[in-house]
Design a protein around this motif. Structure first.
Motif, short mmCIF file in Angstrom:
data_model
loop_
_atom_site.label_atom_id
_atom_site.label_comp_id
_atom_site.label_asym_id
_atom_site.label_seq_id
_atom_site.Cartn_x
_atom_site.Cartn_y
_atom_site.Cartn_z
N LEU A 1 39.75 39.91 38.77
CA LEU A 1 39.39 39.60 40.16
C LEU A 1 40.60 39.16 40.97
O LEU A 1 40.50 38.95 42.17
N ARG A 2 41.73 38.99 40.32
CA ARG A 2 42.98 38.72 41.05
C ARG A 2 43.64 40.05 41.42
O ARG A 2 43.97 40.30 42.58
N ALA A 3 43.81 40.90 40.39
CA ALA A 3 44.50 42.18 40.62
C ALA A 3 43.61 43.16 41.39
O ALA A 3 44.12 44.09 42.01
N GLY A 4 42.31 42.95 41.32
CA GLY A 4 41.39 43.86 42.00
C GLY A 4 40.50 43.13 42.99
O GLY A 4 40.25 41.94 42.85
N LYS A 5 40.07 43.85 44.01
CA LYS A 5 39.13 43.23 44.96
C LYS A 5 37.75 43.10 44.31
O LYS A 5 37.00 42.18 44.61
N ILE B 1 31.24 42.82 40.64
CA ILE B 1 31.36 41.46 41.17
C ILE B 1 32.63 41.32 42.01
O ILE B 1 33.56 42.11 41.88
N CYS B 2 32.63 40.31 42.88
CA CYS B 2 33.84 40.00 43.63
C CYS B 2 33.98 38.49 43.78
O CYS B 2 33.03 37.75 43.49
N ARG B 3 35.14 38.06 44.20
CA ARG B 3 35.38 36.62 44.37
C ARG B 3 34.55 36.09 45.53
O ARG B 3 34.44 36.75 46.56
#
Lengths: 207, 372
Positions: free
Chosen positions: A114-118, A204-206
């Motif tokens: 979830l850091r490297a990807g949206k 999922i996303c942040r």
């Protein structure tokens, strides 16, 4: 996805139920990183049909060779290594297909995804499936089912999570579940998902 | 299928070098295979390693010898000449047709010798760019080579980002390590310790054959692996059943190294040895940049890096350094470490996996270009 595209994927990726759902979630032209991509079947399909910028990480040199030979950009290395170099938001989707349960530190991997990807697309076999529960209840031994066919001493699986476990983790980490698909024996599971789901797919996303 | 090729030559008026000196009236030796398409979008530039030359593929009409990468380049091979227009030129500083220390300086009618300016990998690439421009090619589909060829491929992608769609550095590095510099220095010292070297002024007399042969022997050891030497020679004796108890050739491996050393002297210029190894040692893509990753800031190319398990001269960690820097800039890069027993030489030998990867990679680069 058009009907013919769907049919093509179904034929080529029959053995992986979750691929179809993942392919549907990934948007046209997206930047995609597939962790543990094997010979790059999914990525090759996404590249061909969804025009994505397809990249992968795979530990097995032989599989990497085959993936590169079919035109997919794959990096030979482990998943942690595969993620750490990338800047934040380098990808629209980071995919982890049926591998979460094999990771030593699943939370660390998910956080890095979830850091490297949206967005992260994660699929995993559901340990809460009723056949697993019965197998354990009746035999009193580590369950062996169609879904978890390995002996405990010979299994790549390190963690035995259920659909509800994953949902609880997302809640705890304040991750938003944008899409979830629970696949059972007879297609999508609409009720009793923790009992009937064989493979779950989450996007999922942040925050 | 073998096909016949002939080395061609082209001249350029001048080239400003990294050291600040301008070389005038240069010649480049090059070969081409396949056909350039109408839009000039199918050109691949092959970059040779330290002792290579322009003759990369096919059968030479002059010598009857196959090219140094004949297993990789040709009709239906990894780099398919039915599909691509393939170019290979001898590097600046070389001795196989391109201007180098053994060339006669037309300004004074004498061979350059040690008056040849010290050149860099970037200088070699500048001259190659002039060749590519002269052939009417604005953008190369790919640049590729092993070892020093890989360094040139990286330099191309960094120096001319708009002119390179893909780069394939094989068994290579973004900068020479202390160990690599050390081996090169041993080679140079061997050449310069030979009295026949005569400060580089030997073209009218005897060349420093013994020094150059020793340099090549050291080189050959670094190109092989412990395992491949064990397989090939072991402790076998050469034409004898017992030790000679003298310093003639006892072991097969001695005989092999002596043979390779003496062969090399016939085809390579000792001064070129000095200049080209120096260019390799100076190579550092990160020089003057905040980091290696920063060197790739402007690159638009896709990359495929390949290394070999038994290559201890250009070990996998050096390829990974390149790959890691590229990923840091979110550049599209594929990487594979191939299993091979032949050490650094592995990239030159027939290798199905390498050919399949390069071929698949090139096709996908073509697809990407077609989509743009």
């Amino acid at each position: 996805m058009t009907k013919s595209e769907g049919a093509a994927l179904r034929t080529s990726l029959m053995e992986r139920k979750d691929y179809l759902m993942i392919a549907e979630i990934v948007t046209q032209g997206a930047r995609v990183l597939d962790l543990g991509c094997g010979e790059g079947e999914l990525l090759a399909w996404l590249r061909e049909n969804k025009r994505v910028d397809a990249r992968g990480v795979e530990i097995s040199g032989e599989k990497v060779q085959k993936a590169i030979a079919r035109g997919v950009s794959v990096f030979q290395g482990d998943i942690d290594q595969g993620l750490k170099d990338y800047p934040d938001n380098a990808f629209d989707f980071v995919i982890l297909s049926q591998t979460l349960q094999e990771m030593r530190f699943p939370l660390g991997v998910l956080t890095e995804m979830l850091r490297a990807g949206k967005r992260a697309i994660v699929s995993f076999p559901n340990f809460g499936h009723y056949t697993v529960r019965f197998s354990h209840l009746i035999s009193g031994r580590a369950p062996r089912t169609e879904l978890f066919p390995f002996d405990w001493y010979d299994s790549p699986n390190l963690h035995f999570l259920t659909v509800e476990d994953f949902v609880a983790l997302c809640r705890k980490q304040s991750w938003t579940i944008e899409r979830q698909v629970c696949l059972g024996r007879a297609g999508e599971v609409r009720f009793c998902r923790n009992l009937l789901t064989e493979v779950a797919v989450f996007s999922i996303c942040r925050g | 299928m073998p096909f016949n090729v002939e080395t061609q030559y082209v001249r350029f008026p001048s080239l400003l070098l990294d050291c600040g000196i301008t070389l005038f009236d240069l010649q480049v030796a090059y070969e081409t295979y396949g056909t350039l398409n109408e839009r000039a979008t199918n050109a691949i530039l092959i970059l040779h390693a330290f002792s290579g030359d322009a003759h990369a593929a096919g059968m030479s009409l002059e010598t009857g010898q196959p090219g140094w990468w004949a297993s990789m380049i040709g009709p239906g091979l990894g780099i398919d000449t039915d599909r691509y227009f393939v170019i290979c030129s001898n590097v600046l500083g070389g001795c196989r047709g391109t201007t180098g220390p053994s060339t006669v300086n037309r300004q004074n009618g004498e061979r350059y010798g040690m008056n040849f300016p010290v050149i860099t990998i970037a200088d070699m690439v500048r001259l190659q760019k002039m060749l590519i421009d002269s052939l009417g090619i604005r953008k190369l589909l790919a640049v590729t080579g092993g070892s020093m060829g890989g360094m040139q491929a990286l330099q191309w992608a960094v120096a001319y980002p708009e002119a390179v769609a893909a780069a394939i550095p094989i068994a290579s590095t973004a900068r020479h390590s202390a160990q690599q510099i050390a081996f090169n220095e041993v080679g140079r010292q061997a050449v310069m310790a030979d009295p026949d070297w005569n400060n580089g002024d030997y073209y009218d007399g005897k060349p420093p054959a013994r020094g150059l042969a020793v340099a090549r022997m050291v080189g050959h050891i670094t190109y092989m692996s412990d395992a491949s030497m064990r397989d090939k020679f072991g402790r076998r004796l050469r034409d004898k059943d017992a030790f000679g108890f003298d310093f003639s050739v006892d072991f097969e491996v001695e005989s092999y190294l002596r043979y390779r050393g003496s062969q090399f002297v016939n085809r390579f210029d000792a001064n070129s040895y000095l200049y080209i190894t120096k260019a390799m040692d100076y190579f550092d893509l990160a020089q003057g940049k905040a980091s290696l990753a920063a060197a790739f800031d402007s690159t638009q190319a896709r990359f495929l890096a390949i290394s070999f398990t038994s290559d201890w001269l250009y070990p996998t960690y050096q390829s990974l350094e390149i790959v890691s820097a590229l990923r840091g800039r979110n550049v599209n890069v594929a990487f594979c470490e191939l299993r091979a027993n032949y050490g650094h030489d592995s990239f030159l030998l027939e290798n199905r996996q390498q050919a399949e990867m390069v071929s698949g990679f090139l096709k996908s680069v073509e697809e990407d270009l077609a989509r743009q």
